[in-house]
Design a protein around this motif. Sequence first.
Motif, PDB file in Angstrom:
ATOM      1  N   LYS A 192       5.672  -1.116   7.876  1.00  0.00           N
ATOM      2  CA  LYS A 192       6.038   0.091   7.117  1.00  0.00           C
ATOM      3  C   LYS A 192       7.519   0.028   6.774  1.00  0.00           C
ATOM      4  CE  LYS A 192       2.451   3.116   8.916  1.00  0.00           C
ATOM      5  NZ  LYS A 192       2.109   4.356   9.630  1.00  0.00           N
TER       6      LYS A 192
ATOM      7  N   PHE B 259       1.514  -5.669   3.569  1.00  0.00           N
ATOM      8  CA  PHE B 259       0.582  -6.488   4.325  1.00  0.00           C
ATOM      9  C   PHE B 259       0.675  -7.942   3.879  1.00  0.00           C
ATOM     10  CE2 PHE B 259      -1.882  -3.298   6.562  1.00  0.00           C
ATOM     11  CZ  PHE B 259      -1.684  -2.154   5.813  1.00  0.00           C
TER      12      PHE B 259
ATOM     13  N   LYS C  14      -1.112  -6.788  10.525  1.00  0.00           N
ATOM     14  CA  LYS C  14      -1.207  -5.368  10.889  1.00  0.00           C
ATOM     15  C   LYS C  14      -0.394  -4.468   9.976  1.00  0.00           C
ATOM     16  CE  LYS C  14      -3.624  -5.614  14.795  1.00  0.00           C
ATOM     17  NZ  LYS C  14      -4.906  -4.937  14.996  1.00  0.00           N
TER      18      LYS C  14
ATOM     19  N   GLN D  21       0.849  -1.189   0.000  1.00  0.00           N
ATOM     20  CA  GLN D  21       0.000   0.000   0.000  1.00  0.00           C
ATOM     21  C   GLN D  21       0.887   1.242   0.000  1.00  0.00           C
ATOM     22  OE1 GLN D  21      -2.485   0.671   3.501  1.00  0.00           O
ATOM     23  NE2 GLN D  21      -4.002   1.734   2.253  1.00  0.00           N
TER      24      GLN D  21
ATOM     25  N   GLU E 125       3.738   0.558   2.843  1.00  0.00           N
ATOM     26  CA  GLU E 125       3.333  -0.392   3.876  1.00  0.00           C
ATOM     27  C   GLU E 125       3.006  -1.718   3.205  1.00  0.00           C
ATOM     28  OE1 GLU E 125       0.414   1.077   6.624  1.00  0.00           O
ATOM     29  OE2 GLU E 125       0.987  -0.422   8.115  1.00  0.00           O
TER      30      GLU E 125
END
Lengths: 116, 113
Positions: free
Chosen positions: A111, A90, A108, A38, A88
Amino acid sequence: AQSVTQLDSQVPVFEEAPVELRCNYSSSVSVYLFWYVQYPNQGLQLLLKYLSGSTLVKGINGFEAEFNKSQTSFHLRKPSVHISDTAEYFCAVSDSPRAGSYQLTFGKGTKLSVIP
Amino acid sequence: DAGVIQSPRHEVTEMGQEVTLRCKPISGHDYLFWYRQTMMRGLELLIYFNNNVPIDDSGMPEDRFSAKMPNASFSTLKIQPSEPRDSAVYFCASSSHKVYGYTFGSGTRLTVV
């Protein structure tokens, strides 16, 4: 029930250095594993996925991940990072055998900050 | 392909107001998912549809939240009345029964003041 643990919430790394983002999962059945990225103010984009077969999976942007069933891990690696990899990341798991109907459980997030 | 399209990108509303978030999935995809992302709770699945039918809404926080998919190309997520704790980024994603891997929209950042 499935769960995903991303062991590091933040990972700083210098440009052109290698990086590993760790992911462990728990599930009582066979799993399907995913990594998403992301970028700021954007949605999640699929980096790579493991469904079956070779445990080493290659994805976009030079990333790869290795499925380790005995350690219930699916760590993401890149041999040389670029500034543009700052984002980030995931990890996600699903245990549904049917494509599309699966429900992903996400970690969660980690980063990644690439330092010039 | 334009991807999954969400609107609006940003929404600021006052507590107690009704909020409607919209999503257009990728043409041909038969699954649609609504997620909520917050710092505290990460990504949470709220509800998902298959062929326009809600399959699992166990993630919907409470009765103030409702979602509809009147046809294959449109879905809404409504919050009525909104509360400050609903502030989050709401993502829509779609998927096909032929392919593993969701496609996410860019999200709607909701702020309830």
